[in-house]
Scaffold this motif. Structure first.
Motif, PDB file in Angstrom:
ATOM      1  N   ASN A  41       0.828  -1.213   0.000  1.00 52.44           N
ATOM      2  CA  ASN A  41       0.000   0.000   0.000  1.00 52.44           C
ATOM      3  C   ASN A  41       0.862   1.264   0.000  1.00 52.44           C
ATOM      4  O   ASN A  41       0.517   2.251  -0.648  1.00 52.44           O
ATOM      5  N   LEU A  42       1.986   1.228   0.710  1.00 50.48           N
ATOM      6  CA  LEU A  42       2.889   2.383   0.711  1.00 50.48           C
ATOM      7  C   LEU A  42       3.534   2.574  -0.658  1.00 50.48           C
ATOM      8  O   LEU A  42       3.722   3.704  -1.109  1.00 50.48           O
ATOM      9  N   TRP A  43       3.860   1.473  -1.357  1.00 54.01           N
ATOM     10  CA  TRP A  43       4.412   1.585  -2.711  1.00 54.01           C
ATOM     11  C   TRP A  43       3.350   2.155  -3.656  1.00 54.01           C
ATOM     12  O   TRP A  43       3.656   2.994  -4.500  1.00 54.01           O
ATOM     13  N   ILE A  44       2.115   1.735  -3.486  1.00 57.49           N
ATOM     14  CA  ILE A  44       1.016   2.291  -4.286  1.00 57.49           C
ATOM     15  C   ILE A  44       0.910   3.797  -4.051  1.00 57.49           C
ATOM     16  O   ILE A  44       0.750   4.573  -5.006  1.00 57.49           O
ATOM     17  N   ASP A  45       1.029   4.240  -2.810  1.00 58.69           N
ATOM     18  CA  ASP A  45       1.029   5.682  -2.514  1.00 58.69           C
ATOM     19  C   ASP A  45       2.163   6.376  -3.266  1.00 58.69           C
ATOM     20  O   ASP A  45       1.988   7.481  -3.792  1.00 58.69           O
ATOM     21  N   HIS A  46       3.329   5.737  -3.315  1.00 53.69           N
ATOM     22  CA  HIS A  46       4.504   6.292  -4.005  1.00 53.69           C
ATOM     23  C   HIS A  46       4.222   6.478  -5.499  1.00 53.69           C
ATOM     24  O   HIS A  46       4.504   7.549  -6.046  1.00 53.69           O
ATOM     25  N   VAL A  47       3.685   5.468  -6.161  1.00 54.18           N
ATOM     26  CA  VAL A  47       3.449   5.595  -7.609  1.00 54.18           C
ATOM     27  C   VAL A  47       2.287   6.542  -7.902  1.00 54.18           C
ATOM     28  O   VAL A  47       2.313   7.250  -8.909  1.00 54.18           O
TER      29      VAL A  47
END
Length: 148
Positions: A41-47
């Motif tokens: 979920n944090l990587w999704i926030d990043h992209v």
């Protein structure tokens, strides 16, 4: 019969070029992930912060998806994404995804194997591990695309 003059040309061609450019660089990324994975979920926030539109698909196990998409077993991570005909495995920085989409390599995709500290979605204060973004092809070949 319509005759093209300079005014018509200047009115139509830039808009057409912008439309072609927008089609050439996809922005929707489909992310296959575990419903309970916080770092995914944090990587999704990043992209998302980098301007990508994300469609998250929760799955019990990403292994069959990664296998179907040709991700070598030694490059696997906790989530598998698809964008513009490419596979993005793990915590790949958004800037490298953009670079791949711009360069239009004939590779299968990019991977950040494992879950290195300091990669997007794996931030833990000032703790960082060096890691490589790996470009992989459909025949199993790999090379370093970027190092962090």
């Amino acid at each position: 019969m319509t005759f093209w003059n300079r005014r018509h040309f200047l009115a139509v061609v830039p808009a057409a070029l912008m439309a072609c450019s927008a089609q050439a660089t996809p922005t929707e990324i489909v992310v296959h992930k575990s419903p309970s994975c916080g770092c995914c979920n944090l990587w999704i926030d990043h992209v998302r912060a980098a301007g990508f539109q994300v469609r998250a698909v929760d799955v019990a196990d990403t292994t069959p998806i990664a296998t179907r998409l040709g991700v070598p077993a030694n490059l696997r991570s906790c989530h598998t994404a698809e964008i513009g005909g490419y596979v993005i495995e793990g915590h790949v920085p958004a800037r490298e995804i953009r670079r791949l989409l711009t360069e239009r390599s004939d590779a299968a995709g990019l991977a950040v194997p494992g879950m290195p500290l300091g990669s997007p979605g794996m931030e833990m204060g000032d703790r960082r591990e060096n890691y490589d973004v790996i470009l992989f092809d459909r025949a199993g070949g790999t090379r370093i695309f970027a190092s962090y």
